[in-house]
Design an enzyme around this catalytic site. Sequence first.
Site, PDB file in Angstrom:
ATOM      1  N   THR A 165      74.183  46.233 147.826  1.00  0.00           N
ATOM      2  CA  THR A 165      73.934  45.964 146.397  1.00  0.00           C
ATOM      3  C   THR A 165      75.204  45.470 145.710  1.00  0.00           C
ATOM      4  O   THR A 165      75.164  44.578 144.864  1.00  0.00           O
ATOM      5  CB  THR A 165      73.427  47.245 145.705  1.00  0.00           C
ATOM      6  OG1 THR A 165      72.342  47.764 146.462  1.00  0.00           O
ATOM      7  CG2 THR A 165      72.953  46.972 144.293  1.00  0.00           C
ATOM      8  N   HIS A 196      75.553  41.888 146.639  1.00  0.00           N
ATOM      9  CA  HIS A 196      74.559  41.032 145.981  1.00  0.00           C
ATOM     10  C   HIS A 196      74.899  40.812 144.513  1.00  0.00           C
ATOM     11  O   HIS A 196      74.831  39.701 144.007  1.00  0.00           O
ATOM     12  CB  HIS A 196      73.156  41.636 146.099  1.00  0.00           C
ATOM     13  CG  HIS A 196      72.609  41.565 147.478  1.00  0.00           C
ATOM     14  ND1 HIS A 196      71.773  42.521 148.000  1.00  0.00           N
ATOM     15  CD2 HIS A 196      72.803  40.665 148.458  1.00  0.00           C
ATOM     16  CE1 HIS A 196      71.473  42.201 149.257  1.00  0.00           C
ATOM     17  NE2 HIS A 196      72.086  41.084 149.556  1.00  0.00           N
ATOM     18  N   HIS A 229      79.582  52.930 144.334  1.00  0.00           N
ATOM     19  CA  HIS A 229      78.750  54.065 143.921  1.00  0.00           C
ATOM     20  C   HIS A 229      78.437  55.032 145.058  1.00  0.00           C
ATOM     21  O   HIS A 229      77.628  55.924 144.898  1.00  0.00           O
ATOM     22  CB  HIS A 229      77.446  53.541 143.309  1.00  0.00           C
ATOM     23  CG  HIS A 229      76.652  52.688 144.262  1.00  0.00           C
ATOM     24  ND1 HIS A 229      76.828  51.334 144.351  1.00  0.00           N
ATOM     25  CD2 HIS A 229      75.731  53.007 145.185  1.00  0.00           C
ATOM     26  CE1 HIS A 229      76.026  50.851 145.279  1.00  0.00           C
ATOM     27  NE2 HIS A 229      75.352  51.849 145.806  1.00  0.00           N
ATOM     28  N   CYS A 284      67.307  63.636 132.178  1.00  0.00           N
ATOM     29  CA  CYS A 284      68.581  64.258 132.555  1.00  0.00           C
ATOM     30  C   CYS A 284      68.367  65.717 132.951  1.00  0.00           C
ATOM     31  O   CYS A 284      68.877  66.180 133.977  1.00  0.00           O
ATOM     32  CB  CYS A 284      69.592  64.184 131.411  1.00  0.00           C
ATOM     33  SG  CYS A 284      70.438  62.590 131.322  1.00  0.00           S
TER      34      CYS A 284
HETATM   35 ZN   LIG Z   1      74.379  51.810 147.772  1.00  0.00          ZN
HETATM   36 ZN   LIG Z   2      69.717  61.572 129.329  1.00  0.00          ZN
END
Ligand SMILES: [Zn+2]
Ligand SMILES: [Zn+2]
Length: 340
Positions: free
Chosen positions: A40, A43, A61, A98
């Site tokens: 990713t 890309h 990440h 969350c």
């Molecule tokens: Zn990844």
């Molecule tokens: Zn949130």
Amino acid sequence: MRAAVFEQAGRPLAIRDVPTPEPGPGELLIRVHRCGICGTDLHMTDAHSCFNPASGAIIGHEFAGEVVALGEGTHGSWKEGDRLAALPYIGCGHCLPCLAGDPTQCATARSQPSGEASGGYAEYSAVSAMNSVKLSSGLSWEEGAFVEPIAVGIHAVAKAAMHVGAKLLIIGAGPVGLAVAACAKLGGAQTIVVAARTDRRADLAVTMGADAFMIADEKLGENFARLAGGAPEIVVECAGAPGMMDLAAGLAAPRGRVVMAGACLQTETFLPIVATMKELTYQFAVCYTRQEFALAEKLIAGRRIDPMPMFDGTVSLDELPARFEELRTDKQACKVMLTP
Ligand SMILES: [Zn+2]
Ligand SMILES: [Zn+2]
């Protein structure tokens, strides 16, 4: 701190001295020990991508690191020196997604994959404490950085609503496809086939849990049926390329399920009638929940999943920009990690 900074699509990442992030309330500052290079990342920094990070963004990440400073409100559960892997999302911390452990759906989340939050291609990164998972003592830094991609596999299998004994076809033999194979095996699939256009990952696919590897050509459906005794009830698309929705429709069994786990950044054309006649269900999937992320850590620490066959070595921060460009065309390497 030193970081690899995205400046402009079509240009290599640039090593720069930038301010070290300050951990805000609910955040932890970590010294990044490993950060996986993800397809990713390649890309979205590509000149042809429909989405580029902002100039000056620090992406990355798939990281594991060590707590070096604590933001407000994190002292009860964290201390300096704690080792962790973190979901690369800093959510608001109090909306429904969350609180449910689903920060990818938080309307105001800043994310490391997009470069809105400072990511792992740097010496330090600020992460969300509530979305961080402590690493078991037996886990290496590399295994810690594999928590994220394995969590992607867990989530895709969850979205497949897979039953024990399912026949599963995975399109794409990158780290996502291989993680799906490992998780589907653990989940009790009867037949797992990984298919790709070239056979360079054939052995690796079997090592990671597939019963067989097959070339994704016009014979794929026939070959799958010969092995499994029927068409795949579940097709997991992990290639992230246009044309996959049609391909999956042609291959899936009637009333089957197609999980779109690859992130496709180009316009897709799709002829619905094949899927209509089979009454297929298409399910899109992104990332993972906090619970799935924690489960990935447990499965690796408990030696239920070994991600290390996918590991292809580390690069230093100074080596990263050149290696990053190489990986756009080097289809041999599976998972290269940065050691900043
Ligand atoms: Zn990844
Ligand atoms: Zn949130």
